[in-house]
Design an enzyme around this catalytic site. Structure first.
Site, mmCIF file in Angstrom:
data_model
loop_
_atom_site.group_PDB
_atom_site.id
_atom_site.type_symbol
_atom_site.label_atom_id
_atom_site.label_comp_id
_atom_site.label_asym_id
_atom_site.label_seq_id
_atom_site.Cartn_x
_atom_site.Cartn_y
_atom_site.Cartn_z
ATOM 1 N N TYR A 61 34.352 54.216 12.026
ATOM 2 C CA TYR A 61 34.374 53.039 12.901
ATOM 3 C C TYR A 61 32.970 52.797 13.440
ATOM 4 O O TYR A 61 32.485 53.537 14.310
ATOM 5 C CB TYR A 61 35.335 53.222 14.082
ATOM 6 C CG TYR A 61 36.797 53.432 13.732
ATOM 7 C CD1 TYR A 61 37.320 53.034 12.509
ATOM 8 C CD2 TYR A 61 37.661 54.021 14.653
ATOM 9 C CE1 TYR A 61 38.658 53.236 12.202
ATOM 10 C CE2 TYR A 61 39.005 54.216 14.357
ATOM 11 C CZ TYR A 61 39.490 53.831 13.127
ATOM 12 O OH TYR A 61 40.822 54.029 12.829
ATOM 13 N N HIS A 129 41.695 60.334 6.666
ATOM 14 C CA HIS A 129 41.944 58.921 7.001
ATOM 15 C C HIS A 129 42.719 58.186 5.908
ATOM 16 O O HIS A 129 43.565 57.345 6.178
ATOM 17 C CB HIS A 129 40.578 58.259 7.231
ATOM 18 C CG HIS A 129 40.588 57.081 8.129
ATOM 19 N ND1 HIS A 129 39.461 56.591 8.714
ATOM 20 C CD2 HIS A 129 41.580 56.263 8.543
ATOM 21 C CE1 HIS A 129 39.752 55.543 9.459
ATOM 22 N NE2 HIS A 129 41.041 55.321 9.364
ATOM 23 N N PRO A 209 50.236 48.626 16.495
ATOM 24 C CA PRO A 209 51.630 48.334 16.865
ATOM 25 C C PRO A 209 51.840 46.885 17.291
ATOM 26 O O PRO A 209 52.983 46.423 17.324
ATOM 27 C CB PRO A 209 51.879 49.294 18.055
ATOM 28 C CG PRO A 209 50.523 49.524 18.631
ATOM 29 C CD PRO A 209 49.583 49.526 17.456
ATOM 30 N N GLY A 213 46.987 42.158 16.997
ATOM 31 C CA GLY A 213 46.912 41.040 17.942
ATOM 32 C C GLY A 213 47.867 39.905 17.624
ATOM 33 O O GLY A 213 48.183 39.085 18.478
HETATM 34 P P1 ATR Z 1 44.638 48.153 16.222
HETATM 35 O O1 ATR Z 1 45.487 49.383 16.253
HETATM 36 O O2 ATR Z 1 44.143 47.884 14.845
HETATM 37 O O3 ATR Z 1 43.597 48.110 17.274
HETATM 38 P P2 ATR Z 1 46.663 46.520 17.572
HETATM 39 O O4 ATR Z 1 46.745 47.575 18.590
HETATM 40 O O5 ATR Z 1 47.928 46.110 16.898
HETATM 41 O O6 ATR Z 1 45.628 46.923 16.441
HETATM 42 O O7 ATR Z 1 45.989 45.198 18.149
HETATM 43 C C1 ATR Z 1 44.684 45.162 18.640
HETATM 44 C C2 ATR Z 1 44.319 43.732 18.883
HETATM 45 O O8 ATR Z 1 45.249 43.159 19.800
HETATM 46 C C3 ATR Z 1 42.960 43.542 19.496
HETATM 47 O O9 ATR Z 1 42.368 42.397 18.932
HETATM 48 C C4 ATR Z 1 43.257 43.341 20.980
HETATM 49 O O10 ATR Z 1 42.304 42.466 21.553
HETATM 50 P P3 ATR Z 1 41.578 42.775 22.962
HETATM 51 O O11 ATR Z 1 40.508 43.769 22.664
HETATM 52 O O12 ATR Z 1 41.039 41.457 23.348
HETATM 53 O O13 ATR Z 1 42.623 43.301 23.892
HETATM 54 C C5 ATR Z 1 44.600 42.684 20.956
HETATM 55 N N1 ATR Z 1 45.423 43.048 22.116
HETATM 56 C C6 ATR Z 1 45.594 44.274 22.655
HETATM 57 N N2 ATR Z 1 46.439 44.229 23.682
HETATM 58 C C7 ATR Z 1 46.827 42.939 23.817
HETATM 59 C C8 ATR Z 1 47.684 42.271 24.712
HETATM 60 N N3 ATR Z 1 48.328 42.909 25.667
HETATM 61 N N4 ATR Z 1 47.834 40.917 24.553
HETATM 62 C C9 ATR Z 1 47.172 40.266 23.587
HETATM 63 N N5 ATR Z 1 46.335 40.844 22.700
HETATM 64 C C10 ATR Z 1 46.159 42.170 22.808
#
Ligand code: ATR
Length: 330
Positions: A61, A129, A209, A213
């Site tokens: 990352y 990974h 999860p 987004g």
């Molecule tokens: P990952 O595991 O790949 O990080 P995720 O948890 O399903 O994926 O989703 C992450 C994305 O959802 C991010 O773009 C996050 O954006 P922010 O950094 O702006 O928060 C977004 N996200 C996380 N929590 C959120 C919430 N409560 N409402 C809307 N978007 C959210």
């Protein structure tokens, strides 16, 4: 520390993790520009203060940036945190194209490099990974078990592995966690691997999860370096159809008095006691809101209503491009 947080045992290890973790990837890469060190420090301190102790990163990352960011944020609080990191996806800096490597020599070198970037003498949970199909998993797991013996890592994990690979690795050394993408929109683990984790006493760590987004009703892709723009399910007609499904689910969330992101996290947790979601966020407000998912009680009727929506509207588009599928379910 918040008293609301509940904790679980990580697989068959003696490590205690918060029932919701924090995915740190977006702080460095893939969802736009990296956040500042100050912003990351504040977010991670807030997570710790809220009872979150399970932090998920990987060497790839931001090509090491994410591990360094986490190390900085955990200065003076390392003992409060359970650090999970990963090796095995090999990329040139800034490029998405990758190869997968799980040879014993590579595992050892990658572990050494992660320990240095993380400024710690041990990694709590070390995952491969993606699965290197050219290296027997027994060889990879064997080297990881030697790293456990040496005290460099405390527990081993696999990410995006198939059931068969999980069983083979577990025969070499107990696998404490299997991590895969899992959400209302990505239910692949239900086809086998989730059931195997239950049988083996392995934790199932659910990444994305909230479907990156999409299940937060986020319209991604505004920023130049947002890799979601290339993902089939975020494109054109597929995105519009998926967004409609999300809106149906959002109506249900509203009727429960929660947000769609909270409903999504609660749904994942409701699928099995051994599931630990690690929603990713760069914002304290979203972190706080996501932790509220623990208080969302999903009744049988809610779960049936969700099934009804998901069975009548199928999610459109693959979760990754072909390049991103390398070493997945292998
Ligand atoms: P990952 O595991 O790949 O990080 P995720 O948890 O399903 O994926 O989703 C992450 C994305 O959802 C991010 O773009 C996050 O954006 P922010 O950094 O702006 O928060 C977004 N996200 C996380 N929590 C959120 C919430 N409560 N409402 C809307 N978007 C959210």
């Amino acid at each position: 520390m918040s008293t609301d947080m509940t904790f679980k045992k990580l697989g068959n290890s003696d490590i205690r993790i918060s029932s919701i973790g924090l995915g740190c990837m977006g702080l460095s890469e893939f969802y736009g520009a990296p956040v500042s060190r100050e912003a990351a420090d504040k977010l991670i301190a807030h997570a710790l203060d809220s009872g979150v102790n399970f932090f998920d990163t990987a060497d790839m990352y931001g090509s090491g940036h994410n591990e360094e960011l986490l190390a900085h944020a955990l200065k003076g609080r390392r003992d409060e945190a359970v650090i999970a990191t990963k090796f095995g996806i090999v990329r040139k800096k800034g490029e998405y194209a990758r190869t997968v490597c799980g040879t014993p020599e590579y595992v050892r070198q990658a572990c050494h490099d992660s320990l240095r970037r993380l400024q710690t003498d041990h990694i709590d949970l070390y995952y491969i990974h993606r699965i290197d199909v050219d290296t027997p998993i027994e060889d990879t797991a064997g080297e990881m078990s030697r790293l456990v013996e040496e005290g460099k890592i405390r527990a081993i994990g696999l990410s995006e592995a198939s059931s068969a690979t999980l069983r083979r690795a577990h025969a070499v050394h107990p696998v404490s966690a299997l991590q895969s993408e899992y959400s209302m929109f990505t239910r692949d683990p239900e086809r086998g691997v989730l059931g195997v984790t239950q049988k083996l006493g392995t934790s199932f760590v659910a990444y994305s999860p909230i479907c990156r987004g999409l299940l937060g009703l986020l319209k991604p892709g505004g920023e130049e370096k947002d890799f979601r723009k290339a993902l089939p399910r975020f494109q054109g007609e597929a995105y519009e159809r998926n967004r409609e499904i999300a809106e149906r689910l959002d109506e249900l969330a509203q009727s429960k008095g929660c947000t769609l992101a909270q409903l999504s996290i609660a749904w994942v947790m409701a699928q099995s006691e051994n599931v630990i979601p690690i929603p990713g966020t760069t914002k304290i407000c979203n972190l706080t809101s996501n932790l509220g998912a623990s208080a969302v009680a999903l009744e049988e009727a809610d779960l049936l209503a969700i099934e009804e929506i998901l069975s009548t509207h199928s999610v459109q588009g693959a979760r990754y491009t072909e390049e991103g599928m390398k070493g997945v379910n292998a």
